[in-house]
Motif scaffolding. Structure first.
Motif, short mmCIF file in Angstrom:
data_model
loop_
_atom_site.label_atom_id
_atom_site.label_comp_id
_atom_site.label_asym_id
_atom_site.label_seq_id
_atom_site.Cartn_x
_atom_site.Cartn_y
_atom_site.Cartn_z
N LEU A 148 -13.95 -5.99 5.92
CA LEU A 148 -13.81 -6.33 4.50
C LEU A 148 -12.63 -5.57 3.88
O LEU A 148 -11.88 -6.13 3.08
N ALA A 149 -12.47 -4.30 4.27
CA ALA A 149 -11.33 -3.53 3.78
C ALA A 149 -10.01 -4.13 4.28
O ALA A 149 -9.02 -4.17 3.54
N ALA A 150 -9.99 -4.58 5.52
CA ALA A 150 -8.80 -5.22 6.07
C ALA A 150 -8.46 -6.49 5.30
O ALA A 150 -7.29 -6.75 4.97
N LEU A 151 -9.49 -7.29 5.00
CA LEU A 151 -9.26 -8.51 4.22
C LEU A 151 -8.75 -8.18 2.83
O LEU A 151 -7.82 -8.83 2.32
N VAL A 155 -5.14 -9.42 1.19
CA VAL A 155 -5.04 -10.14 -0.09
C VAL A 155 -4.19 -9.36 -1.08
O VAL A 155 -3.35 -9.94 -1.79
N LEU A 156 -4.39 -8.05 -1.15
CA LEU A 156 -3.61 -7.22 -2.08
C LEU A 156 -2.13 -7.23 -1.70
O LEU A 156 -1.26 -7.35 -2.57
N PHE A 157 -1.83 -7.14 -0.42
CA PHE A 157 -0.45 -7.16 0.04
C PHE A 157 0.19 -8.51 -0.24
O PHE A 157 1.35 -8.59 -0.68
N ALA A 158 -0.55 -9.59 0.00
CA ALA A 158 -0.04 -10.93 -0.27
C ALA A 158 0.22 -11.13 -1.76
O ALA A 158 1.22 -11.73 -2.16
N PRO A 216 3.37 1.41 6.16
CA PRO A 216 2.04 1.92 5.84
C PRO A 216 0.96 0.85 5.82
O PRO A 216 -0.19 1.11 6.21
N ALA A 217 1.32 -0.37 5.40
CA ALA A 217 0.33 -1.46 5.41
C ALA A 217 -0.06 -1.82 6.83
O ALA A 217 -1.25 -2.05 7.13
N VAL A 238 -1.74 1.12 -0.52
CA VAL A 238 -2.28 0.68 -1.82
C VAL A 238 -1.27 0.94 -2.93
O VAL A 238 -1.08 0.10 -3.82
N ALA A 239 -0.62 2.11 -2.89
CA ALA A 239 0.38 2.43 -3.91
C ALA A 239 1.54 1.43 -3.88
O ALA A 239 2.01 0.97 -4.93
#
Length: 261
Positions: A148-151, A155-158, A216-217, A238-239
């Motif tokens: 779930l964290a990977a997903l 999504v956040l990166f996209a 980092p991603a 995340v940053a």
């Protein structure tokens, strides 16, 4: 609340429009998706044994495990190039000017592009992931929470890259210029830790690969799926995502607020 419902309705309409365009004209998405798939197959089957030895692996399967998370992140960068092209086409062909004369929420046009692109990125990641599984990638140690964290990371990166791509599309005079402007989204993964560890790079080149959003991603995704050490890469990823998303949002909305070309 009186403006939220119309904004949501208009954004949903614009999302449906962008998904219909993607379905009717799939060639752009498929061409962008072909690059990471071909690189995955090329590096696994031509260089897999040599690269595996270079990272201290026993056989090709070790390099497959190392490579797939990087290719997945590269897929997101490639897919968002299509967003820049799509936004530029809307601006140059006059449809945005027509939307401005209609009684619709102004931000819904950009929201439709962003949400549609994120959905396409996730679908592209699933396809590339399926290719990775087909050639031997496995993540047997990852827990449900880590998946779930990977997903969430994907999504956040996209989302972050999509807002940047929207801004690139808005400043480009045509589709060809938009494609060229967005090329860093494809080029940066090539000089990250996608193919080889940062520690194995020359000292003068190492900072270029280390201090950019993709590395980092990628390392965070590897840690979540393979159980490797994440270290400081988690909060860096995340940053980067939050910073790029905020920058892209204000850049895109400010540019969109100007008079159309």
């Amino acid at each position: 609340m009186s403006t939220l419902a119309p904004a949501l309705r208009d954004s949903t309409t614009m999302l449906r429009r962008n998904l219909l365009h993607a379905r009717r004209y799939p060639s752009l998405t498929l061409n962008l998706l072909l690059t990471p798939v071909m690189l995955l197959l090329l590096f696994v089957y031509l260089f897999g044994d040599v690269m595996s030895a270079g990272i201290g692996g026993a056989d090709r399967s070790d390099y497959i495990a190392y490579l797939v998370p990087g290719i997945v992140m590269m897929t997101i960068g490639s897919t968002t190039v299509g967003t820049a092209v799509s936004v530029s086409m809307d601006m140059s062909e006059g449809i945005i000017a027509r939307f401005r004369t209609m009684a619709i929420h102004r931000g819904s046009v950009l929201v439709g592009h962003v949400v549609g692109s994120v959905l396409q990125s996730v679908a592209s990641v699933v396809l590339v992931g399926a290719v990775g599984v087909a050639i031997g990638f496995r993540s047997t140690d990852a827990t449900v929470l880590e998946w779930l964290a990977a997903l969430g990371l994907l999504v956040l990166f996209a989302t972050a890259l999509t807002w940047i791509a929207v801004g690139m599309g808005l400043i480009s005079p045509n589709a060809e210029a938009a494609s060229n402007t967005a090329m860093p989204l494809v080029f940066l993964p090539l000089i990250s830790s996608t193919f080889v560890p940062v520690d194995s790079m020359p000292g003068w080149f190492r900072p270029v690969a280390e201090y950019q959003p993709f590395t980092p991603a990628i390392e965070t995704l590897r840690g979540l799926l393979l159980g490797t050490d994440i270290g400081h890469n988690g909060w860096l990823a995340v940053a980067w995502c939050v910073g790029l998303a905020v920058l892209g949002y204000f850049w895109a909305t400010a540019r969109f607020g100007r008079d159309p070309r």
